[in-house]
Write an enzyme that holds these catalytic residues in place. Sequence first.
Site, PDB file in Angstrom:
ATOM      1  N   GLY A 112       0.816  -1.214   0.000  1.00  0.00           N
ATOM      2  CA  GLY A 112       0.000   0.000   0.000  1.00  0.00           C
ATOM      3  C   GLY A 112       0.848   1.262   0.000  1.00  0.00           C
ATOM      4  O   GLY A 112       0.348   2.349   0.282  1.00  0.00           O
ATOM      5  N   LEU A 113       2.137   1.137  -0.315  1.00  0.00           N
ATOM      6  CA  LEU A 113       3.005   2.326  -0.378  1.00  0.00           C
ATOM      7  C   LEU A 113       3.280   2.708  -1.834  1.00  0.00           C
ATOM      8  O   LEU A 113       4.243   3.405  -2.135  1.00  0.00           O
ATOM      9  CB  LEU A 113       4.312   2.078   0.384  1.00  0.00           C
ATOM     10  CG  LEU A 113       4.145   1.779   1.883  1.00  0.00           C
ATOM     11  CD1 LEU A 113       5.503   1.488   2.529  1.00  0.00           C
ATOM     12  CD2 LEU A 113       3.468   2.938   2.610  1.00  0.00           C
ATOM     13  N   SER A 114       2.425   2.231  -2.731  1.00  0.00           N
ATOM     14  CA  SER A 114       2.458   2.640  -4.138  1.00  0.00           C
ATOM     15  C   SER A 114       3.689   2.201  -4.900  1.00  0.00           C
ATOM     16  O   SER A 114       4.312   2.994  -5.610  1.00  0.00           O
ATOM     17  CB  SER A 114       2.310   4.157  -4.261  1.00  0.00           C
ATOM     18  OG  SER A 114       1.012   4.503  -3.971  1.00  0.00           O
ATOM     19  N   SER A 116       3.439   0.334  -7.410  1.00  0.00           N
ATOM     20  CA  SER A 116       3.091   0.378  -8.833  1.00  0.00           C
ATOM     21  C   SER A 116       3.231   1.794  -9.398  1.00  0.00           C
ATOM     22  O   SER A 116       3.729   1.968 -10.505  1.00  0.00           O
ATOM     23  CB  SER A 116       1.702  -0.212  -9.108  1.00  0.00           C
ATOM     24  OG  SER A 116       0.718   0.534  -8.465  1.00  0.00           O
ATOM     25  N   GLU A 148      -2.237   2.691 -15.141  1.00  0.00           N
ATOM     26  CA  GLU A 148      -2.839   1.942 -14.023  1.00  0.00           C
ATOM     27  C   GLU A 148      -4.306   1.602 -14.353  1.00  0.00           C
ATOM     28  O   GLU A 148      -4.762   0.498 -14.116  1.00  0.00           O
ATOM     29  CB  GLU A 148      -2.735   2.788 -12.750  1.00  0.00           C
ATOM     30  CG  GLU A 148      -3.204   2.111 -11.484  1.00  0.00           C
ATOM     31  CD  GLU A 148      -2.204   1.123 -10.899  1.00  0.00           C
ATOM     32  OE1 GLU A 148      -0.984   1.278 -11.142  1.00  0.00           O
ATOM     33  OE2 GLU A 148      -2.641   0.183 -10.209  1.00  0.00           O
ATOM     34  N   ASP A 160      -1.249   8.985  -6.102  1.00  0.00           N
ATOM     35  CA  ASP A 160      -0.007   8.209  -5.980  1.00  0.00           C
ATOM     36  C   ASP A 160       1.000   8.586  -7.060  1.00  0.00           C
ATOM     37  O   ASP A 160       2.182   8.828  -6.780  1.00  0.00           O
ATOM     38  CB  ASP A 160      -0.305   6.709  -6.085  1.00  0.00           C
ATOM     39  CG  ASP A 160      -1.296   6.254  -5.039  1.00  0.00           C
ATOM     40  OD1 ASP A 160      -1.580   7.034  -4.117  1.00  0.00           O
ATOM     41  OD2 ASP A 160      -1.798   5.119  -5.159  1.00  0.00           O
TER      42      ASP A 160
END
Length: 373
Positions: A112-114, A116, A148, A160
């Site tokens: 969940g810290l991005s 991607s 995305e 993000d």
Amino acid sequence: MWSKSDFPFEVSAAGRVNLIGEHVDYCGGKVLPCALSLKNTVYARPNGEDVIRIRWTDLPDEATLRLDALEEGRRHPYAKYHAGCAALWRAAGHTVVGCDLLMDCTVPFGSGLSSSAAIEVSTIAALATVAGEPFDPVEVALVAQKAEHEYAGVNCGIMDQFVSANGRAGCALLLDCATLQKEDIPVALGDCVLVIADCKKPHSLVKSKYNERRAEVEEALRILQKRIDADCLADVRPYLLEEYKKLLLPVVYRRAKHVVEECERVRRAVQYLRSGNVVAFGELLNASHASLRDLYEVTGKELDTLADAAQSHPACLGSRMTGAGFGGCTVSIVRREAEENFKAFVAEKYERATGYRAAFYRAEIADGIVVKR
Ligand code: GLA
């Protein structure tokens, strides 16, 4: 074997932690994320061929994307992000040349810290760099977001990718997601530090649940717009939502209530950060978590346990889930001298309640895109 030292370009983009303003970016709200020193670095060189060849420092695979068939990369489990970035960057009118790209990611996957966003943004910046083109980090973020949507299937907001590209060391980025106006707000926490804790629960439902939440708030806006002049849900004042509450299904009302109140919290959070009122800032983090748990329903047992454990520590000024939810991380504000004690306390309580062992990440607030040649 590809060695990092064989590559003339080193282009990185940051993972992120969001301090406050959760699930409001796609409602035109303001968010307050920070770019982290956890990042994806792309080592890049032109290869003179008609392909993009990709390797990873931590995977045995190699992916080859043909420049005349980038679309096909959509089916590759990891290279789909790069294929999307290359195809959409070119579709936006930029040159994409054949190149070798070595990926080195220190953002933990699925945390969940991005990770991607960091991968997408650094890939586009690397493609521009090997093609010898200057790039605008705002455009890079917008194209990364499109990748995305179209190649990873997540209908995400802009937060993000935007902070991954545009973040500044030592600052939170106050981003108005309706206008893309941005402002750097120094994160001065006095004798406190940010502690990021990962609940380590695999979060497989994120994609479907995320898209479902988006549909719910879009429905709220559609209905409210029949009575209120608002371009986005973030424009709706809390008292107006109450006035028209009866028009909405209870679940849709709860989602909208989270959004309009979270937007108010962001406004106050920025004031507190500017005036150095870390105690009041921390209280807003707690309130944000409660709202994401009770109204938006994106936390779950693990994140709730982690945030509760953190909030019950005497040296913690505030703690909340960060990112999309359904797993991933919390962010807490903790008195520096008690940091180690806090981590041990939280880890113990959390493992006893859930059976999972939390991980804690050491990260500074860093710059977004960094290009080295
Ligand atoms: C994910 C999305 C962002 C944002 C957050 C929730 O990280 O990618 O656009 O919606 O969830 O705030």
